[in-house]
Every structure is written in C-alpha cells, then in structure tokens.
Design a protein around this motif. Structure first.
Motif, PDB file in Angstrom:
ATOM      1  N   THR A  98     -21.710   4.596 -12.083  1.00  7.11           N
ATOM      2  CA  THR A  98     -20.672   3.979 -11.815  1.00  7.11           C
ATOM      3  C   THR A  98     -19.228   4.865 -11.916  1.00  7.11           C
ATOM      4  N   PRO A  99     -19.019   5.768 -10.962  1.00  5.93           N
ATOM      5  CA  PRO A  99     -18.060   6.918 -11.150  1.00  5.93           C
ATOM      6  C   PRO A  99     -16.575   5.965 -11.013  1.00  5.93           C
ATOM      7  N   GLN A 100     -15.695   6.646 -11.643  1.00  7.07           N
ATOM      8  CA  GLN A 100     -14.545   6.313 -11.550  1.00  7.07           C
ATOM      9  C   GLN A 100     -13.663   5.978 -10.429  1.00  7.07           C
ATOM     10  N   VAL A 101     -12.868   5.127 -10.013  1.00 10.78           N
ATOM     11  CA  VAL A 101     -12.000   4.833  -8.941  1.00 10.78           C
ATOM     12  C   VAL A 101     -10.644   5.236  -9.066  1.00 10.78           C
ATOM     13  N   PHE A 102     -10.477   6.115  -8.118  1.00 19.64           N
ATOM     14  CA  PHE A 102      -8.614   6.255  -8.315  1.00 19.64           C
ATOM     15  C   PHE A 102      -8.133   5.740  -7.138  1.00 19.64           C
ATOM     16  N   THR A 103      -6.727   5.033  -7.303  1.00 21.29           N
ATOM     17  CA  THR A 103      -6.319   4.066  -6.348  1.00 21.29           C
ATOM     18  C   THR A 103      -4.957   4.465  -6.254  1.00 21.29           C
ATOM     19  N   CYS A 104      -4.644   4.539  -4.935  1.00 14.75           N
ATOM     20  CA  CYS A 104      -3.062   4.993  -4.511  1.00 14.75           C
ATOM     21  C   CYS A 104      -2.509   4.036  -3.544  1.00 14.75           C
ATOM     22  N   ILE A 105      -1.152   3.905  -3.390  1.00 18.41           N
ATOM     23  CA  ILE A 105      -0.515   2.946  -2.488  1.00 18.41           C
ATOM     24  C   ILE A 105       0.793   4.052  -2.321  1.00 18.41           C
ATOM     25  N   LYS A 106       1.111   4.409  -1.074  1.00 18.33           N
ATOM     26  CA  LYS A 106       2.567   5.024  -0.697  1.00 18.33           C
ATOM     27  C   LYS A 106       3.177   4.083   0.088  1.00 18.33           C
ATOM     28  N   GLY A 107       4.518   4.317   0.364  1.00 16.62           N
ATOM     29  CA  GLY A 107       5.390   3.242   0.913  1.00 16.62           C
ATOM     30  C   GLY A 107       6.749   3.867   1.025  1.00 16.62           C
ATOM     31  N   LYS A 108       7.715   3.005   0.806  1.00 15.43           N
ATOM     32  CA  LYS A 108       9.148   3.209   0.626  1.00 15.43           C
ATOM     33  C   LYS A 108      10.071   2.239   0.059  1.00 15.43           C
ATOM     34  N   PHE A 109      11.066   2.478  -0.760  1.00 14.94           N
ATOM     35  CA  PHE A 109      12.005   1.541  -0.986  1.00 14.94           C
ATOM     36  C   PHE A 109      13.156   1.966  -0.175  1.00 14.94           C
TER      37      PHE A 109
END
Length: 243
Positions: free
Chosen positions: A151-162
C-alpha cells in the motif's frame, strides 16, 4: 529575468521532491483520495481556479518481481495501450489509458545499477473536476490494489491560478488556506515573482521527515508571465510535478 538565487532554490526544491518521491519510505495514506478532494475544496473556497489534478504513486520491487509484475500488468491492463520499452532509459514496461480528460499511466523502470531494483510508477491526471471525482469514487481503489503488492503512499497535486497578484495572494488566499488546514509553516522560499512554502497539518494523514522537522503540504506560487494573476501548485505530502 529570473535571478540565479531563484534558479538555485528551484533546483533544490525539485531535486528534494524527486529524491523523496522515488526513495522515501512508504506509508499508508488511509483513504487515498481524501487529500486530493481536501485540496480541491480548500482552493475552491478561496476562489482559486484548478486546471489540473494529479496522483502519483510508486512501489519498489526486485528485478525478479518487476518481470513478474510486467507480465501481470500486460494481462490485467489488456484494454490499455502498451508502449514500446526503452532499455536505454531503463524502462521495462509502459501502458497508458485515457477516458475523457482522465489519463492513467503505469510504468516499470529499473534503477540501472549493480544489484539494481525496479519501481512501479502509477500516475493519474485530469483536467475536469467531475471526471476526476468520478474516477476516484469508482475506479481508483481497484486500479491501485491490482497494480501494487503493498500500500504505497499516494502523492497528490493540484495546479491552477488565482486572479489576484502574488503580493495579494500571500496575505489573503494563502493565509486562508493555511488557517483552514490549521497548518504550521516549516520552510519558506520567497523571491520577487515566486514563493514556496512547506507546512504541516494534522488534516493530512501522511507526512515526510525533514532534517529538523516534519511536513506534509507544499505550496508553490508564481507570478503569471502575462497579465495579472498568480499560478499555483499545491501538493501533499510534497509537490511531485514541475512548478
């Protein structure tokens, strides 16, 4: 012009993320999709526009295990597009699958060293929120449990703008995000057009050890090259995509 100090800082951050992503210790992240949804809802609450969602996971295998894994995945992923191997790049197996904007990729790579080990790398990206939420609810756990032995670790990312300028985002959107996460700042890199922060929050279940402390969320902010606004990348426990 980008200052040499900024370039060096960026190289350090990206190198640190890469090393930890490939060689860090595995930890079980519990319900693995929750962090991505928490990041999504947090940014929407401060009127940020998310343009991409991403999950990255990896598991270490022996060379023998990697050969068995490649044979199994070729059968299990029979409806995926299997790409040619690239032994020069130590790539043993690559398969991709797209549905709408959701794109999955599984890759087995060798470290290419004496007594080498191999890694199964799994990534999911999407540019539509509803499609990503549907994938997380219906398909992610099944794919994850079949692709990996542990059960390896999950890396999560989001990208966008303000829409606001960088100097306005820092005391407003970023401050509200940290407050909502009840996060404690750990490290900061600040330049004229760039800002990076690592922090720790009990709301994110997995974490990484730094030399002197613990962190599990990272924020990168950059002034847009054209027009007003600020680009962002946010990840837990670290950012694993270029920013």
């Amino acid at each position: 012009m980008i200052s040499m100090n900024l370039v060096n800082n960026l190289k350090y951050i990206l190198l640190f993320c890469f090393i930890v992503f490939l060689f860090g210790n595995n930890t079980n992240a519990g319900n693995k999709s929750d962090p991505l949804l928490l990041l999504t809802d947090s940014v929407k609450d401060v009127e940020g526009t998310i343009e991409e969602w991403a999950l990255h996971t990896r598991e270490q295998l022996t060379e023998e295990e990697s050969e068995d894994a490649a044979r199994f995945l070729q059968t299990y992923l029979s409806d995926w597009k299997v790409l040619f191997t690239d032994k020069k790049e130590n790539v043993m197996f690559t398969a991709v699958h797209s549905h709408g904007t959701v794109q999955q990729q599984v890759k087995i790579v060798s470290s290419g060293t004496a007594g080498s080990v191999a890694y199964v790398l799994y990534s999911v990206t999407a540019t539509d929120e509803e499609e990503m939420r549907e994938f997380l609810a219906k398909d992610f756990e099944s794919a994850y449990s079949h692709i990996f032995h542990s059960t390896p670790q999950v890396f999560t990312c989001i990208k966008g703008k303000f829409d606001d300028k960088l100097e306005e985002v820092l005391p407003n959107q970023l401050s509200h995000l940290l407050s909502g996460w009840e996060a404690e700042k750990k490290e900061v890199v600040s330049e004229k057009d760039f800002y990076s922060l690592t922090a720790f929050s009990d709301q994110f279940s997995s974490s990484l050890l730094l030399p002197d402390n613990e962190m599990n969320v990272q924020v990168g902010l950059r002034k847009k090259q054209e027009g007003a606004g600020t680009n962002f990348v946010i990840g837990t426990p670290i950012i694993t995509i270029e920013y």
